[in-house]
Design a protein around this motif. Structure first.
Motif, PDB file in Angstrom:
ATOM      1  N   SER A   1      10.810  51.693 -35.842  1.00  0.00           N
ATOM      2  CA  SER A   1      10.264  52.977 -35.418  1.00  0.00           C
ATOM      3  C   SER A   1      10.183  53.942 -36.608  1.00  0.00           C
ATOM      4  N   PHE A   2      10.544  53.441 -37.787  1.00  0.00           N
ATOM      5  CA  PHE A   2      10.431  54.225 -39.037  1.00  0.00           C
ATOM      6  C   PHE A   2      10.360  53.199 -40.171  1.00  0.00           C
TER       7      PHE A   2
ATOM      8  N   GLY B   1      15.777  57.004 -37.836  1.00  0.00           N
ATOM      9  CA  GLY B   1      16.765  56.300 -38.660  1.00  0.00           C
ATOM     10  C   GLY B   1      17.727  55.442 -37.867  1.00  0.00           C
TER      11      GLY B   1
ATOM     12  N   MET C   1      20.937  51.724 -47.941  1.00  0.00           N
ATOM     13  CA  MET C   1      21.534  50.511 -47.355  1.00  0.00           C
ATOM     14  C   MET C   1      20.510  49.810 -46.450  1.00  0.00           C
TER      15      MET C   1
ATOM     16  N   LYS D   1      16.343  54.390 -43.292  1.00  0.00           N
ATOM     17  CA  LYS D   1      14.987  54.921 -43.376  1.00  0.00           C
ATOM     18  C   LYS D   1      14.629  55.222 -44.832  1.00  0.00           C
TER      19      LYS D   1
ATOM     20  N   VAL E   1       8.325  48.971 -33.548  1.00  0.00           N
ATOM     21  CA  VAL E   1       9.474  48.408 -34.272  1.00  0.00           C
ATOM     22  C   VAL E   1       9.005  47.947 -35.646  1.00  0.00           C
TER      23      VAL E   1
ATOM     24  N   PHE F   1      28.992  50.890 -46.864  1.00  0.00           N
ATOM     25  CA  PHE F   1      29.628  51.357 -45.636  1.00  0.00           C
ATOM     26  C   PHE F   1      30.190  50.211 -44.790  1.00  0.00           C
TER      27      PHE F   1
ATOM     28  N   ARG G   1      19.933  55.814 -53.381  1.00  0.00           N
ATOM     29  CA  ARG G   1      20.684  54.603 -53.057  1.00  0.00           C
ATOM     30  C   ARG G   1      20.608  54.408 -51.544  1.00  0.00           C
TER      31      ARG G   1
ATOM     32  N   HIS H   1      22.448  59.220 -51.362  1.00  0.00           N
ATOM     33  CA  HIS H   1      23.103  57.964 -51.030  1.00  0.00           C
ATOM     34  C   HIS H   1      23.115  57.876 -49.508  1.00  0.00           C
ATOM     35  N   ILE H   2      22.302  56.951 -48.948  1.00  0.00           N
ATOM     36  CA  ILE H   2      22.221  56.922 -47.482  1.00  0.00           C
ATOM     37  C   ILE H   2      22.549  55.544 -46.909  1.00  0.00           C
ATOM     38  N   GLY H   3      23.347  55.565 -45.862  1.00  0.00           N
ATOM     39  CA  GLY H   3      23.706  54.338 -45.156  1.00  0.00           C
ATOM     40  C   GLY H   3      22.752  54.113 -43.997  1.00  0.00           C
ATOM     41  N   ALA H   4      22.844  52.926 -43.409  1.00  0.00           N
ATOM     42  CA  ALA H   4      22.057  52.648 -42.217  1.00  0.00           C
ATOM     43  C   ALA H   4      22.458  53.656 -41.151  1.00  0.00           C
ATOM     44  N   GLY H   5      21.492  54.242 -40.483  1.00  0.00           N
ATOM     45  CA  GLY H   5      21.780  55.227 -39.450  1.00  0.00           C
ATOM     46  C   GLY H   5      21.859  56.640 -39.996  1.00  0.00           C
ATOM     47  N   GLU H   6      22.015  56.780 -41.313  1.00  0.00           N
ATOM     48  CA  GLU H   6      21.954  58.120 -41.918  1.00  0.00           C
ATOM     49  C   GLU H   6      20.506  58.412 -42.274  1.00  0.00           C
ATOM     50  N   LEU H   7      20.154  59.691 -42.231  1.00  0.00           N
ATOM     51  CA  LEU H   7      18.775  60.050 -42.546  1.00  0.00           C
ATOM     52  C   LEU H   7      18.695  60.600 -43.963  1.00  0.00           C
TER      53      LEU H   7
ATOM     54  N   GLY I   1      18.399  48.535 -43.634  1.00  0.00           N
ATOM     55  CA  GLY I   1      18.058  49.103 -42.341  1.00  0.00           C
ATOM     56  C   GLY I   1      17.872  50.604 -42.347  1.00  0.00           C
TER      57      GLY I   1
ATOM     58  N   GLU J   1      24.322  53.330 -37.427  1.00  0.00           N
ATOM     59  CA  GLU J   1      22.923  53.480 -37.016  1.00  0.00           C
ATOM     60  C   GLU J   1      22.696  53.089 -35.562  1.00  0.00           C
TER      61      GLU J   1
ATOM     62  N   ASP K   1      19.993  46.174 -49.341  1.00  0.00           N
ATOM     63  CA  ASP K   1      20.751  47.223 -50.020  1.00  0.00           C
ATOM     64  C   ASP K   1      20.104  47.396 -51.394  1.00  0.00           C
TER      65      ASP K   1
END
Lengths: 420, 420
Positions: free
Chosen positions: A51-52, B207, A103, A107, A49, B266, A101, A83-89, A105, B196, A58
């Motif tokens: 894990s990436f 991610g 967010m 990666k 933890v 987001f 850009r 432009h990446i959000g949390a959970g997006e790779l 959390g 995420e 932000d």
């Protein structure tokens, strides 16, 4: 007629039942049901933890090398390529002069080695392309939470025997424990004795009292985290009583009777122990209340004869039954937590027996005080209701004074301690 | 892009939700099910205790006047006219020279005014008639527990809002409360947000992280004594999310969302509040962690937007949600108990915001110490698991040192306090 039983010290009594403690079993249950259960296995980290490598803010991911020239009077510009959000790779690797850009959390994209928070960045658009400029230099690794920086895969997270609170449950969810191995709840049988006992829904009659001990013990059993089964009241007849006790013994992990253990002519629990050929571990303890507490073993099953007096019954349970149940529930600290406190009243009379005084704890400027919850006569009935501790007053030839240092056993504590 | 929200002090934020607290309802449940529920009504004594004059010992009831002549060299004899056990009623009135053999707890026969313990009595039989002799004088009233000496009928025994522990349950049983009025458990809805988030039984993906907050909050809700309902994860789409939130709001007493409240691109909880025409009470609090906590009211229903960060989510619940639920549950002391303690480590860096540090309490020789449960980086994940308190470090321009006096909020305490 006289009581020829020999009282033994409390520590010795606890040690005798402790030596006969049974081990518990394990249940596998869904994480939604684990609250207040105890872990039967150690919990290890199933992955690192984070894990990436991830962003704590932000902001913009970029190459710190590209900020060397930045300064109060010199801004450096970056082309915003993604432009990446949390959970997006991140899909794009960063090259010189590029930023992503990102967010909280999310990666970190390949090529980036730092995060600039939004607050220090200016954004603008030129010909439909997004840009970002800043006037500060960044260091490699700045604002990046590295993979494994919080927990390494395989780390011991929570030890066996821990009671599952909201934080433990969060850890279990984080590491994917959708099913959890917990200690199985032992089932404790309860039998009340005493012809003077009315059921709780019966009208009061002269000479009788309502059966409060069975309800109280059921609640004490549940407070520890075990289950109970109530078998009702013993008949006023040795043969039927013996049958009821032996039938109950076969169906539970442990059996508690209340009352019937003093020297009165109508108390025949001792005869039942004889007939069961039970191994009586003790039948008198040098303590107040609860000196007539009995513990025995029939086959492998512990059989407690607690006093019919509510306070004695309560204390007998907490001292002699609770640690055994906590052990069966996999607790590694099965005994009541014992802390030092300042006594809040006088106990002028000495007593040869160790007293366990129903008490409540208060805190004054960082120090712990213990006040008896049943100090006034009018509080006798409610003293158990208000108690969250037992003050230990060792037996001997002296009394105790307001302000004396004493030890107290905490009743609502969930952690416990390793030894009595 | 910048966050233009204005942080308000923690006390002010608590006060704003407190003003909008809903009252709770009542359930009538059997005494077997009352553990850990809270009384919604005061409990009064339905009769005096004891409800008849009774014996504290096994012994003989007699007339003290008959012992005046007794002495070391002169024994007085009594004809034993009856033999009563606890729960049996005396049938015979005592006359001069008569005694009744009586067991602990049994009713004193008419005519008798004292109890002589077995230990000071000699028994013998003459011509089939039982006799008892003794060499001591007795006083009127000696060893008799008078009717009403412990509790008078109508006394307030346990106040409304008290959580039912084993002692309270014993009181309820004693006074015949076979059904008990308790506060109804409010139902709290939980919605997780964040693309995420994986479910707890899903394999880890790059991610992504598993959804631990929903499980944690469910457990925090249960720790307070309320119920929860989990509605799942919010879709990554404003319209569907709005529908899910408004549907959930109609079905619960209170709604909690986790995540979606920071300033990331987001995060659309703010847009949902707008569309609901909810009254936003605050959306930024001068605290760490949890500064982005939001509270709003839609219709009469409180709607919390807790942070997606586990520690911030945890602290936000304990500070802003728990007191409201405790109030609905009839607690008269709905706020976390705050006590003084000795800080067990250094916090050299000042922080403008008030910090609530996940901590655990230890006791040393009667004084209370607070040690952060997540002081090492490696403990970040497990810091919530070990926490039983929050150490309050007021915001300002100075840091804190090992040994400083601090205040802590107790998380496992069941009593609470009247004010924050």
């Amino acid at each position: 007629m006289e009581d020829m039983r020999k009282p033994i010290p409390v520590e010795e009594a606890i040690s005798r039942v402790w030596e006969r403690r049974p081990n518990g079993a394990t249940d596998d249950i869904p994480i939604t049901d684990v609250d207040n259960r105890r872990l039967s296995d150690d919990i290890f980290a199933s992955h690192s933890v984070p894990s990436f490598p991830k962003s704590p803010y932000d902001g913009f991911a970029l190459r710190s090398a590209d900020t060397t020239e930045a300064g109060r009077n010199h801004s450096v510009s970056f082309k915003v390529v993604e432009h990446i959000g949390a959970g997006e790779l991140p899909q794009k690797q960063l090259h010189e002069g590029e930023a992503t850009r990102i967010m909280t959390g999310a990666k970190i994209p390949d090529g980036a080695d730092c995060i600039a928070m939004f607050e220090i960045c200016q954004t603008y658009t030129d010909n439909g392309q997004s840009y970002m400029s800043m006037t500060r230099t960044m260091e490699s690794g700045q604002n990046i939470i590295e993979e494994g920086s919080e927990v390494a895969k395989g780390d011991l997270l929570i030890p066996r025997g821990t009671m599952i609170n909201p934080g433990v449950k969060a850890v279990l969810a984080t590491f994917g424990y959708s099913d959890v191995k917990v200690s199985r709840k032992p089932v404790v049988g309860i039998i009340a004795t005493g012809t003077e006992l009315l059921d709780v829904d019966e009208d009061l009659e002269p000479g009788k009292i309502r059966n409060s001990n069975a309800y109280m013990i059921a609640s004490q059993i549940k407070r520890v985290g075990a289950d109970y089964r109530y078998f009702g009241k013993l008949e006023d007849n040795l043969e039927e009583s013996y049958d009821m006790v032996s039938k109950a013994l076969a169906e539970v992990d442990m059996l508690i009777t209340t009352g019937g253990v003093s020297v009165g002519d109508f108390d025949f629990m001792p005869a039942i122990y004889d007939k069961l050929e039970a191994d009586v571990l003790f039948n008198k303890v040098a303590m107040r209340p609860g000196s007539v507490t009995t513990a025995a073993v029939s086959g492998d099953t512990l059989l407690y004869g607690l006093s019919g007096n509510p306070s004695a019954c309560y204390v007998g349970f907490e001292l002699f039954v609770r640690p055994i149940l906590q052990h069966q529930l996999a607790s590694q600290k099965p005994f009541l937590k014992r802390i030092k406190a300042v006594l809040g009243t006088d106990f002028p009379k000495p007593n040869p027996f160790t007293r366990f005084v129903r008490s409540y704890i208060t805190y004054h400027n960082g120090s712990v005080h213990a006040l008896p919850s049943g100090i006034d006569k009018s509080n006798v009935v409610t003293s158990l209701a208000n108690a969250d501790a037992l003050t230990v007053l060792p037996g001997g030839t002296r009394g105790f004074k307001n302000g004396d240092d004493v030890e107290v056993l905490l009743l609502d504590d969930r952690e416990g301690q390793r030894e009595f």
